[in-house]
Write a protein that holds these residues in place. Sequence first.
Motif, PDB file in Angstrom:
ATOM      1  N   ARG A   1       0.818  -1.224   0.000  1.00 44.50           N
ATOM      2  CA  ARG A   1       0.000   0.000   0.000  1.00 44.50           C
ATOM      3  C   ARG A   1       0.846   1.265   0.000  1.00 44.50           C
ATOM      4  N   PHE A   2       1.924   1.240   0.806  1.00 43.87           N
ATOM      5  CA  PHE A   2       2.621   2.503   1.062  1.00 43.87           C
ATOM      6  C   PHE A   2       3.966   2.639   0.349  1.00 43.87           C
ATOM      7  N   VAL A   3       4.646   1.530   0.118  1.00 40.75           N
ATOM      8  CA  VAL A   3       5.999   1.635  -0.444  1.00 40.75           C
ATOM      9  C   VAL A   3       5.989   1.327  -1.937  1.00 40.75           C
ATOM     10  N   ASP A   4       5.489   0.155  -2.299  1.00 41.74           N
ATOM     11  CA  ASP A   4       5.575  -0.269  -3.704  1.00 41.74           C
ATOM     12  C   ASP A   4       4.590  -1.427  -3.896  1.00 41.74           C
ATOM     13  N   PRO A   5       3.599  -1.281  -4.797  1.00 40.39           N
ATOM     14  CA  PRO A   5       2.620  -2.353  -4.988  1.00 40.39           C
ATOM     15  C   PRO A   5       3.260  -3.670  -5.430  1.00 40.39           C
ATOM     16  N   ASP A   6       4.466  -3.591  -6.003  1.00 35.69           N
ATOM     17  CA  ASP A   6       5.139  -4.820  -6.457  1.00 35.69           C
ATOM     18  C   ASP A   6       6.306  -5.197  -5.549  1.00 35.69           C
ATOM     19  N   ILE A   7       6.258  -4.739  -4.312  1.00 34.38           N
ATOM     20  CA  ILE A   7       7.428  -4.928  -3.433  1.00 34.38           C
ATOM     21  C   ILE A   7       7.794  -6.401  -3.233  1.00 34.38           C
ATOM     22  N   LYS A   8       9.085  -6.657  -3.269  1.00 37.30           N
ATOM     23  CA  LYS A   8       9.612  -7.972  -2.867  1.00 37.30           C
ATOM     24  C   LYS A   8      10.248  -7.717  -1.503  1.00 37.30           C
ATOM     25  N   ILE A   9       9.511  -8.012  -0.468  1.00 34.82           N
ATOM     26  CA  ILE A   9       9.930  -7.537   0.849  1.00 34.82           C
ATOM     27  C   ILE A   9      11.228  -8.189   1.321  1.00 34.82           C
ATOM     28  N   THR A  10      11.482  -9.418   0.891  1.00 35.27           N
ATOM     29  CA  THR A  10      12.738 -10.065   1.322  1.00 35.27           C
ATOM     30  C   THR A  10      13.947  -9.340   0.731  1.00 35.27           C
ATOM     31  N   ARG A  11      13.743  -8.648  -0.396  1.00 34.20           N
ATOM     32  CA  ARG A  11      14.853  -7.898  -1.015  1.00 34.20           C
ATOM     33  C   ARG A  11      14.847  -6.422  -0.632  1.00 34.20           C
ATOM     34  N   GLN A  12      13.647  -5.837  -0.510  1.00 37.12           N
ATOM     35  CA  GLN A  12      13.565  -4.374  -0.375  1.00 37.12           C
ATOM     36  C   GLN A  12      13.376  -3.885   1.060  1.00 37.12           C
ATOM     37  N   HIS A  13      13.302  -4.821   2.020  1.00 37.97           N
ATOM     38  CA  HIS A  13      13.115  -4.355   3.406  1.00 37.97           C
ATOM     39  C   HIS A  13      14.316  -3.498   3.816  1.00 37.97           C
ATOM     40  N   GLY A  14      14.037  -2.507   4.630  1.00 33.80           N
ATOM     41  CA  GLY A  14      15.128  -1.650   5.129  1.00 33.80           C
ATOM     42  C   GLY A  14      15.468  -0.489   4.217  1.00 33.80           C
ATOM     43  N   GLU A  15      14.838  -0.434   3.016  1.00 34.96           N
ATOM     44  CA  GLU A  15      15.117   0.688   2.107  1.00 34.96           C
ATOM     45  C   GLU A  15      14.142   1.828   2.381  1.00 34.96           C
ATOM     46  N   PHE A  16      14.659   3.005   2.567  1.00 40.64           N
ATOM     47  CA  PHE A  16      13.788   4.168   2.789  1.00 40.64           C
ATOM     48  C   PHE A  16      13.502   4.859   1.470  1.00 40.64           C
ATOM     49  N   ILE A  17      12.227   5.241   1.292  1.00 35.54           N
ATOM     50  CA  ILE A  17      11.876   6.096   0.158  1.00 35.54           C
ATOM     51  C   ILE A  17      11.088   7.273   0.718  1.00 35.54           C
ATOM     52  N   GLU A  18      11.057   8.384  -0.013  1.00 35.20           N
ATOM     53  CA  GLU A  18      10.266   9.514   0.467  1.00 35.20           C
ATOM     54  C   GLU A  18       9.035   9.687  -0.414  1.00 35.20           C
ATOM     55  N   LYS A  19       7.861   9.809   0.237  1.00 41.41           N
ATOM     56  CA  LYS A  19       6.614  10.028  -0.511  1.00 41.41           C
ATOM     57  C   LYS A  19       5.830  11.099   0.206  1.00 41.41           C
ATOM     58  N   ASP A  20       5.406  12.120  -0.502  1.00 41.96           N
ATOM     59  CA  ASP A  20       4.627  13.219   0.095  1.00 41.96           C
ATOM     60  C   ASP A  20       5.283  13.749   1.372  1.00 41.96           C
TER      61      ASP A  20
ATOM     62  N   ALA B   1       9.794  -0.439   4.618  1.00 39.14           N
ATOM     63  CA  ALA B   1       9.120  -1.701   4.943  1.00 39.14           C
ATOM     64  C   ALA B   1      10.101  -2.601   5.681  1.00 39.14           C
ATOM     65  N   THR B   2       9.587  -3.287   6.675  1.00 41.69           N
ATOM     66  CA  THR B   2      10.402  -4.317   7.321  1.00 41.69           C
ATOM     67  C   THR B   2       9.608  -5.616   7.381  1.00 41.69           C
ATOM     68  N   LEU B   3      10.283  -6.680   7.798  1.00 46.16           N
ATOM     69  CA  LEU B   3       9.631  -7.989   7.834  1.00 46.16           C
ATOM     70  C   LEU B   3       8.587  -8.003   8.950  1.00 46.16           C
TER      71      LEU B   3
END
Length: 190
Positions: free
Chosen positions: A129-148, A154-156
């Motif tokens: 919902r908040f980071v990426d609709p196609d997120i692969k959480i095992t790969r992308q956890h811990g990455e910060f992005i800025e939105k609005d 996202a974390t596990l």
Amino acid sequence: MEQSFDALEKECLACHKCALCSTRKNVVFGVGKTDAEVMFIGEGPGEQEDIKGEPFVGRAGMLLDLMLDAVDLGRDKNIYIANIVKCRPPHNRDPLPEEQDCCIDWLLRQIELIKPQIIVCLGRISAMRFVDPDIKITRQHGEFIEKDGILMMATLHPAALLRNPAQKPDAFADFLKLREQINRVCEHTY
Ligand code: URA
């Protein structure tokens, strides 16, 4: 004029927008400081949360509290915790997309009133919902992005860590990164 947080909660507790209202024991609105600079967003209440009316109070919640404490965060101290859906999906299944769509406005209004600097998504459903609709959480956890203007990470999910304890060090590393970001952008969390 902005609606008050208490008024929003009262309105939410009476919600009948989707079928989950017919099986819930309690609406699980959220818990913590309404002036928090850091918000944690999970997926939806489980059995214990449904009984108590508070997010993350079961085994996964106990683990979450331990990880929070390790970086000087706590629901009674300096953060706010809420979920994508406020009512328990039967048998702890994932909330359906239509249930999420029905419920998301409550959370967006909570975010609008709290105005966090940082949002941490606990698990895939929240991260989608908040980071990426196609997120692969095992790969992308811990990455910060800025939105609005809000930093999102996202974390596990702590329930996933209970099922797969080998991932705990990865999740803990995310919390250490979170602490760095809090030190960088937050004024009164620490
Ligand atoms: N899992 C969640 O995502 N939220 C809760 O409140 C409890 C368990």
